[in-house]
Design an enzyme around this catalytic site. Structure first.
Site, PDB file in Angstrom:
ATOM      1  N   HIS A  52      41.116  34.734  38.127  1.00  0.00           N
ATOM      2  CA  HIS A  52      40.529  33.733  39.013  1.00  0.00           C
ATOM      3  C   HIS A  52      40.651  34.213  40.449  1.00  0.00           C
ATOM      4  O   HIS A  52      41.648  34.817  40.819  1.00  0.00           O
ATOM      5  CB  HIS A  52      41.249  32.383  38.848  1.00  0.00           C
ATOM      6  CG  HIS A  52      40.445  31.248  39.369  1.00  0.00           C
ATOM      7  ND1 HIS A  52      40.460  30.880  40.687  1.00  0.00           N
ATOM      8  CD2 HIS A  52      39.581  30.415  38.741  1.00  0.00           C
ATOM      9  CE1 HIS A  52      39.638  29.854  40.844  1.00  0.00           C
ATOM     10  NE2 HIS A  52      39.092  29.557  39.688  1.00  0.00           N
ATOM     11  N   ASP A 100      38.069  28.109  31.661  1.00  0.00           N
ATOM     12  CA  ASP A 100      37.065  28.367  30.634  1.00  0.00           C
ATOM     13  C   ASP A 100      37.640  28.943  29.345  1.00  0.00           C
ATOM     14  O   ASP A 100      36.920  29.039  28.354  1.00  0.00           O
ATOM     15  CB  ASP A 100      36.012  29.353  31.181  1.00  0.00           C
ATOM     16  CG  ASP A 100      35.170  28.720  32.265  1.00  0.00           C
ATOM     17  OD1 ASP A 100      34.844  27.533  32.110  1.00  0.00           O
ATOM     18  OD2 ASP A 100      34.872  29.386  33.259  1.00  0.00           O
TER      19      ASP A 100
HETATM   20  N1  ACO Z   1      39.554  41.365  32.548  1.00  0.00           N
HETATM   21  C1  ACO Z   1      39.983  42.598  32.920  1.00  0.00           C
HETATM   22  N2  ACO Z   1      40.256  42.953  34.190  1.00  0.00           N
HETATM   23  C2  ACO Z   1      40.078  42.022  35.144  1.00  0.00           C
HETATM   24  C3  ACO Z   1      39.618  40.718  34.832  1.00  0.00           C
HETATM   25  C4  ACO Z   1      39.354  40.408  33.481  1.00  0.00           C
HETATM   26  N3  ACO Z   1      38.928  39.195  33.125  1.00  0.00           N
HETATM   27  N4  ACO Z   1      39.526  40.001  35.953  1.00  0.00           N
HETATM   28  C5  ACO Z   1      39.898  40.815  36.950  1.00  0.00           C
HETATM   29  N5  ACO Z   1      40.238  42.042  36.461  1.00  0.00           N
HETATM   30  C6  ACO Z   1      40.757  43.171  37.228  1.00  0.00           C
HETATM   31  C7  ACO Z   1      39.653  43.877  38.003  1.00  0.00           C
HETATM   32  O1  ACO Z   1      39.071  44.915  37.247  1.00  0.00           O
HETATM   33  C8  ACO Z   1      40.414  44.365  39.207  1.00  0.00           C
HETATM   34  O2  ACO Z   1      41.152  45.495  38.810  1.00  0.00           O
HETATM   35  P1  ACO Z   1      41.408  46.720  39.873  1.00  0.00           P
HETATM   36  O3  ACO Z   1      42.205  46.121  40.981  1.00  0.00           O
HETATM   37  O4  ACO Z   1      42.118  47.751  39.074  1.00  0.00           O
HETATM   38  O5  ACO Z   1      40.023  47.168  40.311  1.00  0.00           O
HETATM   39  C9  ACO Z   1      41.420  43.262  39.501  1.00  0.00           C
HETATM   40  O6  ACO Z   1      41.655  42.639  38.208  1.00  0.00           O
HETATM   41  C10 ACO Z   1      40.940  42.203  40.496  1.00  0.00           C
HETATM   42  O7  ACO Z   1      39.716  41.666  40.015  1.00  0.00           O
HETATM   43  P2  ACO Z   1      38.490  41.283  40.944  1.00  0.00           P
HETATM   44  O8  ACO Z   1      37.237  41.330  40.132  1.00  0.00           O
HETATM   45  O9  ACO Z   1      38.530  42.059  42.206  1.00  0.00           O
HETATM   46  O10 ACO Z   1      38.857  39.773  41.291  1.00  0.00           O
HETATM   47  P3  ACO Z   1      37.860  38.685  41.819  1.00  0.00           P
HETATM   48  O11 ACO Z   1      38.693  37.676  42.505  1.00  0.00           O
HETATM   49  O12 ACO Z   1      36.730  39.307  42.566  1.00  0.00           O
HETATM   50  O13 ACO Z   1      37.237  38.079  40.480  1.00  0.00           O
HETATM   51  C11 ACO Z   1      36.869  36.759  38.549  1.00  0.00           C
HETATM   52  C12 ACO Z   1      37.650  36.898  39.875  1.00  0.00           C
HETATM   53  C13 ACO Z   1      35.352  36.909  38.810  1.00  0.00           C
HETATM   54  C14 ACO Z   1      37.092  35.359  37.982  1.00  0.00           C
HETATM   55  C15 ACO Z   1      37.345  37.854  37.565  1.00  0.00           C
HETATM   56  O14 ACO Z   1      38.721  37.677  37.295  1.00  0.00           O
HETATM   57  C16 ACO Z   1      36.558  37.871  36.262  1.00  0.00           C
HETATM   58  O15 ACO Z   1      35.507  38.532  36.190  1.00  0.00           O
HETATM   59  N6  ACO Z   1      37.035  37.143  35.193  1.00  0.00           N
HETATM   60  C17 ACO Z   1      36.290  37.036  33.961  1.00  0.00           C
HETATM   61  C18 ACO Z   1      35.166  36.011  34.099  1.00  0.00           C
HETATM   62  C19 ACO Z   1      35.690  34.590  34.135  1.00  0.00           C
HETATM   63  O16 ACO Z   1      36.510  34.185  33.322  1.00  0.00           O
HETATM   64  N7  ACO Z   1      35.136  33.787  35.082  1.00  0.00           N
HETATM   65  C20 ACO Z   1      35.463  32.361  35.205  1.00  0.00           C
HETATM   66  C21 ACO Z   1      36.285  32.094  36.435  1.00  0.00           C
HETATM   67  S1  ACO Z   1      36.742  30.389  36.505  1.00  0.00           S
HETATM   68  C22 ACO Z   1      35.364  29.621  36.996  1.00  0.00           C
HETATM   69  O17 ACO Z   1      34.537  30.119  37.715  1.00  0.00           O
HETATM   70  C23 ACO Z   1      35.114  28.272  36.521  1.00  0.00           C
END
Ligand code: ACO
Length: 430
Positions: free
Chosen positions: A308, A365
């Site tokens: 998140h 979710d």
């Molecule tokens: N699975 C694997 N790796 C992940 C995940 C995941 N679900 N989420 C983040 N990471 C990793 C990224 O690859 C990144 O790694 P790095 O630092 O080695 O490059 C690090 O964790 C940080 O992730 P970011 O994408 O930079 O974080 P951001 O805050 O931009 O994204 C997000 C947040 C979009 C929710 C992300 O965690 C994600 O894509 N999750 C899966 C989709 C999801 O469940 N979305 C619902 C969110 S809740 C809502 O909107 C109601």
């Protein structure tokens, strides 16, 4: 004495106000930064940018706190109804009995959707995604109320639009569900409560007028809608505010919010979670294999429902939903192998250094889809339910922006393209 922050630019010192929120959150007010220094701030994805002050929702991502108008999400989910929480978000305080009755009555008077809208709806291709249908229907709804398109609306006119949106959203969502299944629509029954009426339009049948909705489903749906009701300046709420900031009407602003929510990185994640869990089940349930895929930087797969932007400890909504998930499945007498996979996946991820270091936890979710599935909803409908829950939050955000007469949202950029070049006529180009 108000606090200030000093910023030194090329040896010269500038002072900016330090803003403190009621829960102690602090921000540097840089609105005069460009005027004073010629600089802008760059923050792609608004990861550290406050786009507004707001009195609707407080969220502390480190401590896992979520409060609406000062009330903890745990208390609201346990004791309130979705309509009470909607009133709270829209009006700032919990309603007394008379206020609630008036609110509920006003909504129940507007539950029918115009027949003309239905004609348009029938023209959507069979099998088209429910979220595309929903955003189109909400945008089209505004066309039936031309006065609502006037940007200089009175409070009374906006309240009427708010009531109309709250009232017609469940009807439209139920229409989409029925069309998906090829079943005739069930008309709203205004003697029923908000959530019960929605479930009746969804699971009731025209051939069974004495159908009664299972109270377990009503309770579960109330809780799920409350948990989705608002979440401050997320992607869809920011979209609603941004579109509304041009004085675009409430219907089109909400329609834009629905489109923002649709994406798999936002509200669309609940559908993705279920698809992912089913894929893991079909693949033999090897959870570790999928965890490894999520960690592999050469693989585009992410663990859906994990991570998140704001919560870096736990998502309080996910905690409540996980508990509700067990309860609902028990009460409905259903077991779901997908739930076992979800629990195993969560346990494995939470003990893996990759997820620990990056503070990745299950979000709202992760478990919601399992409850929706047990209730009888298909995965491509989950985000529609999220939209129904988020509606009062979106409207409250839009109203707050408008009441404060906030300016049109217009970020700046740092240009990284070609510098000036001389135009070459086509005949002279190589
Ligand atoms: N699975 C694997 N790796 C992940 C995940 C995941 N679900 N989420 C983040 N990471 C990793 C990224 O690859 C990144 O790694 P790095 O630092 O080695 O490059 C690090 O964790 C940080 O992730 P970011 O994408 O930079 O974080 P951001 O805050 O931009 O994204 C997000 C947040 C979009 C929710 C992300 O965690 C994600 O894509 N999750 C899966 C989709 C999801 O469940 N979305 C619902 C969110 S809740 C809502 O909107 C109601």
């Amino acid at each position: 004495m108000s606090e200030i922050v000093k910023i030194i630019v090329e040896g010269k010192e500038f002072e900016f106000p330090l803003i403190t929120g009621t829960e102690g959150e602090k921000a540097i007010d840089i609105s005069k930064l460009r005027e004073l220094t010629g600089l802008i701030t760059l923050d792609i994805g608004y990861k550290n940018t406050g786009a507004t002050t707001s009195a609707i929702t407080f969220l502390d991502g480190e401590k896992g706190i979520l409060q609406h108008r000062g009330y903890a999400i745990e208390d609201l989910a346990e004791h309130a109804s979705f309509l009470e929480v909607s009133y709270l978000l829209l009006n700032g305080n919990l309603p007394n009995a008379t206020e609630f009755q008036n609110f509920e009555h006003a909504i129940s008077e507007h539950t029918l959707a115009n027949e003309g809208l239905e004609a348009m709806f029938r023209a959507f291709p069979t099998g088209s995604h429910a979220m595309g249908q929903l955003s189109s229907m909400i945008a089209a709804l505004g066309l039936y109320y031309p006065k609502a398109l006037n940007p200089h609306r009175t409070e009374e006119a906006i309240n009427r639009t708010t009531i109309r949106l709250m009232a017609k959203m469940p009807t439209i969502c139920a229409m989409i569900f029925k069309k998906r299944n090829g079943h005739p629509m069930v008309y709203p029954r205004n003697s029923l409560g908000y959530v019960e009426n929605y479930l009746n339009m969804t699971f009731g049948q025209v051939t069974k007028p004495d159908f009664e909705v299972d109270p377990i489903l009503i309770n579960a749906m109330n809780k799920l809608l409350i948990l989705h009701a608002d979440h401050e300046q997320n992607c869809s709420a920011s979209t609603v505010r941004m579109v509304g900031s041009s004085q675009s009407n409430l219907y089109s602003s909400i329609s834009a919010g629905i489109s923002g929510l649709w994406g798999p990185l936002h509200g669309g994640a609940n559908q993705e979670v279920l698809d992912m869990l089913e894929q893991i089940e079909v693949d033999g349930g090897n959870v570790q294999k999928w965890i490894d895929k999520a960690k592999d930087k050469n693989d585009t797969f992410r663990l859906m429902g994990f991570g998140h932007r704001v919560y870096k400890n736990f998502d309080p909504r996910a905690k409540i939903i996980k508990k509700a998930c067990n309860e609902v499945l028990n009460k409905l007498g259903k077991s779901d192998p997908i739930l076992d996979i979800a629990k195993k996946l969560e346990e494995t991820a939470l003990s893996d250094p990759y997820f620990i270091e990056r503070k990745l936890f299950p979000n709202v979710d992760f478990y919601s889809g399992i409850i929706y599935r047990a209730m009888g909803f298909p995965p491509d409908f989950f985000t529609v339910l999220f939209s129904m829950g988020r509606l009062p939050g979106w409207i409250s955000q839009w109203q707050e922006m408008r009441r404060e007469k906030q300016p049109i949202a217009r970020p700046r950029q740092i240009y990284t393209g070609q510098t000036y070049r001389v135009f070459v006529p086509m005949k002279d180009r190589p």
